[in-house]
Design an enzyme around this catalytic site. Structure first.
Site, mmCIF file in Angstrom:
data_model
loop_
_atom_site.group_PDB
_atom_site.id
_atom_site.type_symbol
_atom_site.label_atom_id
_atom_site.label_comp_id
_atom_site.label_asym_id
_atom_site.label_seq_id
_atom_site.Cartn_x
_atom_site.Cartn_y
_atom_site.Cartn_z
ATOM 1 N N TYR A 110 0.836 -1.194 0.000
ATOM 2 C CA TYR A 110 0.000 0.000 0.000
ATOM 3 C C TYR A 110 0.875 1.250 0.000
ATOM 4 C CZ TYR A 110 -4.054 -2.852 1.319
ATOM 5 O OH TYR A 110 -5.066 -3.768 1.338
ATOM 6 N N TYR A 149 0.010 -10.263 0.081
ATOM 7 C CA TYR A 149 1.121 -9.809 0.920
ATOM 8 C C TYR A 149 1.097 -10.528 2.275
ATOM 9 C CZ TYR A 149 -2.566 -6.758 2.833
ATOM 10 O OH TYR A 149 -3.726 -6.264 3.368
ATOM 11 N N ARG A 159 -2.387 -12.354 3.121
ATOM 12 C CA ARG A 159 -3.685 -11.877 2.678
ATOM 13 C C ARG A 159 -3.857 -12.180 1.202
ATOM 14 N NH1 ARG A 159 -7.227 -8.487 4.206
ATOM 15 N NH2 ARG A 159 -8.372 -10.338 3.598
ATOM 16 N N HIS A 162 -6.914 -8.477 -2.832
ATOM 17 C CA HIS A 162 -8.241 -7.944 -2.521
ATOM 18 C C HIS A 162 -8.277 -6.442 -2.757
ATOM 19 C CE1 HIS A 162 -5.916 -7.412 1.215
ATOM 20 N NE2 HIS A 162 -6.696 -6.378 1.462
ATOM 21 N N HIS A 164 -10.521 -3.047 -1.302
ATOM 22 C CA HIS A 164 -11.458 -2.551 -0.304
ATOM 23 C C HIS A 164 -12.516 -1.689 -0.979
ATOM 24 C CE1 HIS A 164 -8.853 -3.676 3.153
ATOM 25 N NE2 HIS A 164 -7.881 -3.453 2.281
#
Length: 245
Positions: A110, A149, A159, A162, A164
């Site tokens: 991110y 990640y 994870r 995905h 959000h």
């Protein structure tokens, strides 16, 4: 009169499909979960009215995550389209619903100062965007498929890829947040966050299906992700608000 034509008709969400607030396998929930019974607060005027969004509030590139942060070139990774419809529990389209998205880049990182994963920051990818649904409740955006990640839950937890999602209706108290996963990802079943959901049908509402009909030849694949705000087919949201109407 058929219930589908009654604008105030409400079908309550089945709370049994929601994960418990305290789930030891998802270690962060240990500190985040409440220890006492929740208290219901009366909404203020600002919470039950607004926000009102219009096309003039959005930039033309807000729904194009491939271009809206590009500086010296295009972002690295698999180009995709994500599209679908936002509807209520009776199949009625939810028009002018603000759909906001944020995600990791193709390497699984991110753009956030607290993300210390060793994957590099992509200088041409911001990882966030927004779009309003049209008269039919339809939305779409272009982006780069996010990478998985590792995270500090257990020693080797990862994870799944995905995105959000945040949906805002006609009041601040109606904001709904969830995550979208990708069809065929083997990490979905292994994810400790997904494992907190004890309903396989609810998990399936979070998985976008590959949609080759909406793909752009020699450019990008497409995934379809419909969101239902209420009723038996409602998408599983991370919060338990009833939904926008």
């Amino acid at each position: 009169m058929s219930p589908i034509w009654q604008p105030r008709e409400i079908v309550h969400r089945d709370y049994d499909s929601h994960p418990p607030a305290f789930a030891p396998g998802y270690k962060t929930s240990v500190l985040r979960s409440p220890r006492n019974a929740l208290i219901s607060l009366q909404n203020s005027l600002s919470e039950i009215t607004g926000p009102v969004f219009g096309v003039n509030d959005l930039d033309p590139l807000d729904n194009d995550l491939i271009m809206n942060y590009a500086k010296d070139g295009l972002p690295i990774g698999e180009r995709i389209i994500v599209h679908g419809y936002v509807r209520d529990g009776f199949g009625r389209p939810m028009k002018n619903t603000l759909v906001e998205v944020w995600q990791a880049n193709a390497g699984g990182r991110y753009r956030h100062k607290k993300d210390k994963y060793l994957a590099p920051i992509d200088p041409n990818f911001g990882g966030c965007g927004r779009v309003l649904t049209d008269e039919n409740g339809y939305y779409f955006f272009r982006t780069i498929k996010p990478g998985p990640y590792p995270w500090r839950n257990q020693a080797s937890d990862w994870r799944p890829s995905h995105i959000h999602f945040s949906l805002s209706g006609d009041a601040f108290s109606q904001r709904l947040i969830t995550q979208m996963y990708f069809e065929g990802d083997p990490l979905i079943k292994q994810c400790p966050i997904v494992k907190t959901i004890n309903n396989d049908d609810a998990i399936r509402t979070l998985i976008a299906e590959l949609d080759t009909h909406a793909a752009v030849p020699l450019d990008c694949l497409a995934y379809r992700f419909d969101l239902v705000l209420r009723g038996q087919r409602a998408t599983l949201f991370e919060n338990r608000t009833q939904g926008a109407v």
